[in-house]
Design a protein around this motif. Structure first.
Motif, mmCIF file in Angstrom:
data_model
loop_
_atom_site.group_PDB
_atom_site.id
_atom_site.type_symbol
_atom_site.label_atom_id
_atom_site.label_comp_id
_atom_site.label_asym_id
_atom_site.label_seq_id
_atom_site.Cartn_x
_atom_site.Cartn_y
_atom_site.Cartn_z
ATOM 1 N N SER A 127 2.478 -6.738 -3.205
ATOM 2 C CA SER A 127 2.773 -7.328 -1.644
ATOM 3 C C SER A 127 1.845 -7.059 -0.549
ATOM 4 C CB SER A 127 4.175 -7.088 -1.311
ATOM 5 O OG SER A 127 4.955 -7.145 -2.169
ATOM 6 N N CYS A 128 0.886 -6.069 -0.781
ATOM 7 C CA CYS A 128 0.171 -5.451 0.257
ATOM 8 C C CYS A 128 -0.728 -6.466 1.008
ATOM 9 C CB CYS A 128 -0.507 -4.269 0.059
ATOM 10 S SG CYS A 128 -1.513 -3.753 1.188
ATOM 11 N N THR A 129 -0.784 -6.866 2.170
ATOM 12 C CA THR A 129 -1.449 -7.976 2.864
ATOM 13 C C THR A 129 -2.742 -7.213 3.607
ATOM 14 O OG1 THR A 129 -0.198 -7.398 4.911
ATOM 15 C CG2 THR A 129 0.776 -8.846 3.546
ATOM 16 N N GLU A 130 -2.815 -6.002 3.427
ATOM 17 C CA GLU A 130 -3.983 -5.196 3.994
ATOM 18 C C GLU A 130 -4.165 -5.166 5.334
ATOM 19 O OE1 GLU A 130 -7.576 -6.202 1.818
ATOM 20 O OE2 GLU A 130 -6.649 -6.375 -0.226
ATOM 21 N N CYS A 131 -3.046 -5.441 6.118
ATOM 22 C CA CYS A 131 -2.706 -5.763 7.404
ATOM 23 C C CYS A 131 -3.171 -4.411 8.270
ATOM 24 C CB CYS A 131 -1.658 -6.071 8.006
ATOM 25 S SG CYS A 131 -0.162 -4.947 7.624
ATOM 26 N N GLY A 132 -3.036 -3.109 7.578
ATOM 27 C CA GLY A 132 -3.321 -1.755 8.136
ATOM 28 C C GLY A 132 -2.274 -1.456 9.090
ATOM 29 N N ARG A 133 -1.379 -2.095 9.466
ATOM 30 C CA ARG A 133 -0.291 -1.570 10.249
ATOM 31 C C ARG A 133 0.193 -0.034 10.059
ATOM 32 N NH1 ARG A 133 4.247 -6.316 11.997
ATOM 33 N NH2 ARG A 133 2.436 -8.190 12.387
ATOM 34 N N CYS A 134 0.364 0.136 8.703
ATOM 35 C CA CYS A 134 0.779 1.437 8.097
ATOM 36 C C CYS A 134 -0.230 2.705 8.597
ATOM 37 C CB CYS A 134 0.851 1.558 6.580
ATOM 38 S SG CYS A 134 -0.276 0.799 5.641
ATOM 39 N N GLN A 135 -1.407 2.159 8.438
ATOM 40 C CA GLN A 135 -2.812 3.049 8.678
ATOM 41 C C GLN A 135 -2.616 3.625 10.137
ATOM 42 O OE1 GLN A 135 -6.203 2.669 6.874
ATOM 43 N NE2 GLN A 135 -7.324 2.539 8.760
ATOM 44 N N PRO B 79 -2.127 5.510 4.217
ATOM 45 C CA PRO B 79 -1.314 4.749 3.494
ATOM 46 C C PRO B 79 -1.812 3.305 2.757
ATOM 47 C CG PRO B 79 -0.382 4.884 5.637
ATOM 48 C CD PRO B 79 -1.675 5.685 5.544
ATOM 49 N N LYS B 80 -2.539 2.583 3.713
ATOM 50 C CA LYS B 80 -3.062 1.311 3.188
ATOM 51 C C LYS B 80 -3.907 1.670 1.964
ATOM 52 C CE LYS B 80 -6.272 -2.161 4.635
ATOM 53 N NZ LYS B 80 -7.211 -2.597 5.844
ATOM 54 N N MET B 81 -4.740 2.539 2.107
ATOM 55 C CA MET B 81 -5.877 2.610 0.862
ATOM 56 C C MET B 81 -5.116 3.417 -0.140
ATOM 57 S SD MET B 81 -8.237 1.053 1.785
ATOM 58 C CE MET B 81 -9.240 1.490 0.344
ATOM 59 N N LEU B 82 -4.118 4.101 -0.223
ATOM 60 C CA LEU B 82 -3.192 4.693 -1.065
ATOM 61 C C LEU B 82 -2.523 3.325 -1.726
ATOM 62 C CD1 LEU B 82 -1.681 7.183 -2.359
ATOM 63 C CD2 LEU B 82 0.304 6.205 -0.974
ATOM 64 N N ILE B 83 -2.277 2.334 -1.149
ATOM 65 C CA ILE B 83 -1.625 1.163 -1.951
ATOM 66 C C ILE B 83 -2.685 0.512 -2.681
ATOM 67 C CG2 ILE B 83 -0.419 -1.029 -1.628
ATOM 68 C CD1 ILE B 83 1.407 1.549 -1.369
ATOM 69 N N LEU B 84 -3.757 0.261 -2.044
ATOM 70 C CA LEU B 84 -4.827 -0.476 -2.585
ATOM 71 C C LEU B 84 -5.428 0.357 -3.858
ATOM 72 C CD1 LEU B 84 -6.589 -1.988 0.526
ATOM 73 C CD2 LEU B 84 -4.963 -2.984 -1.078
ATOM 74 N N ALA C 246 6.520 0.633 9.737
ATOM 75 C CA ALA C 246 5.416 -0.509 10.128
ATOM 76 C C ALA C 246 5.241 -1.581 9.322
ATOM 77 C CB ALA C 246 4.232 0.304 10.615
ATOM 78 N N CYS C 247 5.325 -1.467 7.866
ATOM 79 C CA CYS C 247 4.854 -2.369 7.067
ATOM 80 C C CYS C 247 5.655 -3.731 7.126
ATOM 81 C CB CYS C 247 4.972 -1.853 5.525
ATOM 82 S SG CYS C 247 4.481 -2.883 4.366
ATOM 83 N N PRO C 248 5.009 -4.840 7.457
ATOM 84 C CA PRO C 248 5.549 -5.915 7.647
ATOM 85 C C PRO C 248 6.425 -6.577 6.192
ATOM 86 C CG PRO C 248 3.545 -6.310 7.555
ATOM 87 C CD PRO C 248 3.633 -4.933 7.546
ATOM 88 N N VAL C 249 6.002 -5.973 5.177
ATOM 89 C CA VAL C 249 6.623 -6.565 3.940
ATOM 90 C C VAL C 249 7.312 -5.326 2.937
ATOM 91 C CG1 VAL C 249 4.687 -8.557 3.479
ATOM 92 C CG2 VAL C 249 4.280 -6.173 2.520
ATOM 93 N N PHE C 250 7.720 -4.369 3.988
ATOM 94 C CA PHE C 250 8.593 -3.270 3.248
ATOM 95 C C PHE C 250 8.161 -2.633 2.099
ATOM 96 C CE2 PHE C 250 10.637 -6.977 5.118
ATOM 97 C CZ PHE C 250 11.410 -6.064 6.343
ATOM 98 N N ILE C 251 6.725 -2.227 2.138
ATOM 99 C CA ILE C 251 6.391 -1.541 1.147
ATOM 100 C C ILE C 251 6.836 0.032 1.214
ATOM 101 C CG2 ILE C 251 4.187 -0.420 0.236
ATOM 102 C CD1 ILE C 251 2.742 -3.131 0.665
ATOM 103 N N GLU C 252 7.210 0.673 0.114
ATOM 104 C CA GLU C 252 7.737 1.957 0.341
ATOM 105 C C GLU C 252 6.592 3.009 -0.093
ATOM 106 O OE1 GLU C 252 12.166 2.084 -0.431
ATOM 107 O OE2 GLU C 252 11.920 -0.086 -0.455
ATOM 108 N N HIS C 253 5.700 3.479 0.705
ATOM 109 C CA HIS C 253 4.769 4.452 0.682
ATOM 110 C C HIS C 253 5.325 5.806 -0.213
ATOM 111 C CE1 HIS C 253 3.626 1.544 3.587
ATOM 112 N NE2 HIS C 253 2.388 1.569 2.800
ATOM 113 N N THR C 254 6.396 6.167 0.621
ATOM 114 C CA THR C 254 6.809 7.591 0.464
ATOM 115 C C THR C 254 7.165 7.617 -0.926
ATOM 116 O OG1 THR C 254 8.840 7.303 1.501
ATOM 117 C CG2 THR C 254 7.111 8.065 2.887
HETATM 118 S S1 SF4 Z 1 1.463 -2.117 6.322
HETATM 119 FE FE1 SF4 Z 1 2.259 -2.665 4.445
HETATM 120 S S2 SF4 Z 1 1.015 -4.610 3.944
HETATM 121 FE FE2 SF4 Z 1 0.116 -3.660 5.870
HETATM 122 S S3 SF4 Z 1 -1.530 -2.573 4.961
HETATM 123 FE FE3 SF4 Z 1 -0.115 -1.164 4.988
HETATM 124 S S4 SF4 Z 1 1.013 -1.395 3.186
HETATM 125 FE FE4 SF4 Z 1 -0.270 -3.144 3.077
#
Ligand code: SF4
Ligand code: SF4
Lengths: 659, 257
Positions: A277-285, A299-304, A350-358
């Motif tokens: 689901s990650c959109t790479e928007c970077g809001r988390c970072q 957190p963004k790079m962690l997901i990617l 912050a994540c707009p698509v509700f990714i749960e990094h923790t």
């Molecule tokens: S905020 Fe969510 S969608 Fe955006 S980069 Fe981070 S993990 Fe990906």
């Protein structure tokens, strides 16, 4: 059948066949995950959340400009897709025109489509402007984005040209309803092409459009635009409550051999859906305290990185060769990445698509700690202390109640007839600065006439530090001991001045048979003030700024109560720091970081203290013992301790309240 | 290689020691027992040696009342293979303890190396390791903070007075008493903790190994707690007066000069 129908059927079956195959592989990978996650409760609520966030773009719109841009493209995509489907259908079978919905409905439809074609084009232009001129840090560089922006822009241009030429060629009645396309037509009309040529050009651009759409469908599964399909379901299956506890492990189950995630396949299907689901928007970072103080974690790079780990192992996963799947810790996701997290949860909020990094970070920590005994060396004495003395620090459990000496506070053993149990916590029991906070809070409770008691030496560490560091086994030992004592005294209500104790007793003890009504002292004091049991009367002519504790704010949605408590102080001037509420910056102590050295990058507590000092407050109010320690240290590092005091809200209220 | 580690169970370092009512020993109620920290270095060294020499076994021994089995289990959880518990009374002295350990070791078919801590942190006597070596007629190197293993020999480094380092070489079998710095003891992994519950701990009585309680040489008569710490005293005045006052206090009150 026309040549167009034949060509279209051929090309589209190739394209849809290929993308369908790719999607089936992605789905299969999801279903092969070993970890558990079942989220099929509270369906109506899930539906509403999904509608609000997908159709309504609620979370996306948290960011104004970028959110509007995305929402425009998304809504445009919805209405224009109806037109695209119509195009596909009529290419194969021309009479199946959507006009059957009635002239009025059809007019409205084409009008909206026409308007959105331009709107999307403008939004794409803004996206390019943002990405290539403004260049916000969180976006980073992305080849995917360049391709998709070009394709989306070309789609809109091809629609406008297709419509423009068609108006010049034949102009059916409903094209009257297309103001934008009409402008384009009058522009194109300057060249004076014959109607026949115009119709051919229109068909040409229709094909350009259709081919781009088909190209898109081939491209999506392997790009960040997979979120178009994954984000909806991900929203549906998200953790609904803000107050989420960590998922417990059942150590009784002997068939379980692996604790935590050593491989990507040890995670759950929901974790995989997160990655898709990650959109790479970077809001988390943007909000991550670790990233913002030059730690290796973003957190963004962690997901990617986890996503590329998944893709790298695709063949092995699909072949069921789990033993050969490579470790989740690799050159990208290093030990330092995993230990840098303060579990502040800014990324998830912050994540707009509700990714749960923790969840993923904790899962990886669990494997490192419990399976491999691999963690920062300074953590070992912490575990040992918790095992032997039920506190992370090297103090005797016999000294746990020493802070209360001379205050004539009763223990539950002495007097179980109480309104509320005061849960002291390790910091309140042993740390000199925080002992004072507890003494102030106890004094307040007395002034309010609350009947309370403590567990005294029967209290143990809640286990929270062990759990966040990844030692679930140690956590459960302590949690179960505490629950046994609490249940023995039939405790119903608990109040605590520590957000970490608060969070785990309130949200996590229930998984082990501990059900209590738990209050953080900010809530409790706020209630006592509303009920008129506490009346702060002494004026506090100071400028005060409140530092949000992550486990109070982001984990439990408590932002207003501590502020309302502070506002009850006569003459107080309450100001906010640069970041506050759910955008607040962590003090650096969460996620067990309190007990780890901070050697990489800038110190997080210093970064936060700088914000506090910039607010020109003379008092930084805290509501968490660890924040208290971290900010106090930060103020000392900046040599500002003579000008700025760090105080707990309970101390401020106690000082201002006559007995 | 057959590696043996002798460990002692001691009260946790943060324990507030209390005496039993007749002052014949400490009050053990509510005490959190741990493996003596120097013995943890010994266990760790044995485990590392075993990891380098596949096929080796690590056996952990402890003499004491039945509660010490828990300490053996803790060592098993870090990866040791088996345990031997020798039952001796709470009031045993160093000699009886050493006799018991040596007696148990004598019954083993082959002993290549024995590790212990350089001292236990409860009585701090530093006796048992040397005594065990003596009873087994084995060489003993104590306070060791680095070991190099050769073929049937060991080279041990120990820090001596003045910060110098002494290097000793010994043939095997040998008893080595570990000092801090020898290694960093590991934290038990969960699979090992769970496995430890199923590992064998053999129980021996003194009679089984030809030792009797009469081998005890020291009987404890009376225990006393150190006097409680007194508040510090601040001496004021000019330097000369301060020095005079200090000498007076040291002479008249503390009676040390
Ligand atoms: S905020 Fe969510 S969608 Fe955006 S980069 Fe981070 S993990 Fe990906
Ligand atoms: S929880 Fe906080 S520290 Fe951890 S990754 Fe998310 S934002 Fe960064």
């Amino acid at each position: 059948m026309t040549w167009q129908a034949i060509v279209f059927l051929f090309v589209s079956s190739l394209a849809f066949g290929y993308s369908g195959y790719r999607f089936s592989l992605l789905l299969k990978m999801m279903s092969r995950q070993q970890g558990k996650a079942l989220r099929l409760d509270r369906i109506p609520e899930r539906i509403i959340t999904t509608i609000a966030n997908v159709l309504g773009q609620r979370a996306v719109l948290e960011k104004k400009a970028a959110g509007m841009m995305h929402a425009t493209i998304f809504w445009g995509f919805l209405v224009i897709t109806i037109g695209t489907v119509e195009q596909f259908v009529t290419t194969v079978y021309p009479p199946a025109h959507f006009e059957f919905i009635g002239p009025i409905a059809y007019s409205v439809l084409v009008w909206i489509q026409d308007i959105f074609t331009l709107a999307v084009l403008l939004a794409v232009s803004y996206a390019c402007y943002r990405r290539y001129i403004l260049r916000p840090e969180g976006l980073g560089k992305s080849k995917d984005a360049a391709i998709v922006l070009t394709l989306t822009g070309s789609l809109m241009v091809s629609i406008l040209l297709m419509n423009g030429f068609r108006i010049l060629g034949e102009s059916p009645w409903w094209m009257e309803m297309m103001p934008i396309s009409h402008r384009i037509a009058s522009f194109l009309g300057r060249w004076g092409f014959s109607p026949e040529l115009c119709l051919n050009l229109s068909t040409f651009f229709k094909w350009v459009h259709m081919l781009i759409v088909l190209g898109f469908s081939v491209y999506i599964p392997s790009s960040k635009h997979l979120h178009i399909l994954a984000a909806g379901p991900n929203t549906f299956f998200k953790t609904l409550d803000r107050e989420k506890g960590m998922k417990p492990i059942n150590f009784e189950n002997e068939s379980v051999q692996q604790y935590g995630a050593s491989k990507i396949t040890d995670m759950s299907w929901k974790d995989t859906l997160d990655l898709y689901s990650c959109t790479e928007c970077g809001r988390c970072q943007d909000l991550c305290p670790a990233y913002n103080t030059q730690k290796p974690l973003t957190p963004k790079m962690l997901i990617l990185d986890l996503k590329s780990n998944l893709y790298r192992n695709q063949d092995k996963i699909l072949a069921g060769k789990y033993d050969e799947v490579s470790s989740v810790i690799d050159t990208q996701v290093t030990d330092d990445v995993i230990w840098s997290c303060t579990s502040c949860r800014a990324c998830e909020i912050a994540c707009p698509v509700f990714i749960e990094h923790t969840d993923k970070i904790y899962d990886i920590r669990r494997n490192l700690v419990m399976m491999e005994s691999r963690f920062p060396a300074e953590v070992q004495p912490v575990f040992k202390n918790m095992e032997n003395n039920a506190t992370p620090w090297a103090f005797s459990s016999a000294d746990r109640a020493n802070w209360a000496e001379g205050l004539s506070i009763q223990t539950m053993a002495q007097n179980p007839e109480i309104d509320v149990l005061l849960w002291v916590g390790c910091a309140g029991s042993y740390d000199d600065r925080n002992k004072k906070v507890l003494r102030a809070f106890a004094s307040l409770l007395k002034k309010a006439g609350v009947k309370f008691a403590i567990l005294g030496t029967e209290e143990k560490c809640t286990g929270d530090p062990a759990r966040r560091i990844g030692n679930e086994y140690l956590y459960q030992t302590l949690a179960k001991d505490n629950i046994e004592v609490l249940n023995k005294y039939q405790v119903k209500k608990i109040v605590t001045a520590c957000p970490h104790c608060f969070n785990t007793i309130k949200n996590e003890y229930k998984d082990f048979g501990g059900n209590y009504e738990v209050f953080h002292h900010s809530e409790f004091i706020a209630k006592l003030i509303t009920e008129g049991k506490i009346k702060p009367t002494k004026t506090v002519e100071e400028t005060v700024t409140f530092h949000d504790s992550c486990y109070l704010g982001r984990w439990n949605n408590i932002y207003d109560q501590p502020r309302s408590v502070l506002k009850s102080l006569p003459a107080i001037n309450l100001v906010e720091m640069k970041s506050h509420h759910d955008q607040s910056l962590c003090c650096g102590a969460g996620g067990g970081r309190m007990w780890m050295e901070e050697t990489l990058g800038k110190r997080i507590n210093v970064a936060r203290t700088e914000q506090a000092l910039a607010s020109n407050a003379s008092i930084v109010a805290s509501s968490c013992p660890f924040c208290m320690t971290m900010i106090t240290d930060g103020v000392k590092t900046q040599e500002m301790q003579d000008k700025v005091k760090v105080m707990d809200i309970a101390e401020l209220i106690d000082q201002a309240t006559p007995s | 290689m057959n590696i043996y580690v002798c460990i002692k169970q001691v009260p946790d370092t943060e324990t507030k020691i209390k005496l039993n009512p007749n002052q014949s020993g400490i009050d053990t109620t509510g005490i959190k027992w741990i493996v003596s920290p120097y013995d943890e270095f010994a266990v760790e060294e044995a485990l590392r040696l075993k990891e380098k020499n596949p096929g080796s076994t690590v056996t952990v021994l402890s003499a004491g009342p039945s509660r010490v089995i828990e300490a053996i289990r803790t060592a098993l959880a870090t990866g040791a293979d088996q345990g031997i518990h020798i039952e001796i009374p709470e009031t045993a002295d160093n000699h009886l303890t050493a006799k018991a350990l040596a007696g148990a070791l004598k019954k083993e078919t082959q002993v290549d190396l024995i590790f212990t801590g350089k001292e236990a942190i409860d009585d701090g006597a530093s006796q048992v390791s040397q005594l065990v070596a003596e009873y087994l007629h084995l060489p003993c190197v104590s306070v060791v903070n680095s070991i190099q293993y050769g073929n049937q020999t060991v080279q041990c480094k120990r820090e001596i007075e003045g910060g110098s380092i002494e290097i000793l070489e010994s043939s095997m079998p040998v008893l080595i008493a570990a000092q801090k710095g020898l290694n960093e003891p590991r934290y038990a992994s969960l699979p090992n903790i769970l496995k430890a519950k199923k590992k064998e701990v053999k129980s021996l009585k003194l009679g089984d190994i030809g030792v009797s309680e009469a081998d005890q040489k020291i009987r404890y008569k009376n225990f006393q707690l150190p006097p409680p710490k007194q508040a510090g005293k601040k001496i004021s005045g000019d330097p000369t007066a301060q020095a005079k006052e200090l000498v007076r206090i040291l002479h008249a009150e503390a009676k040390v000069v």
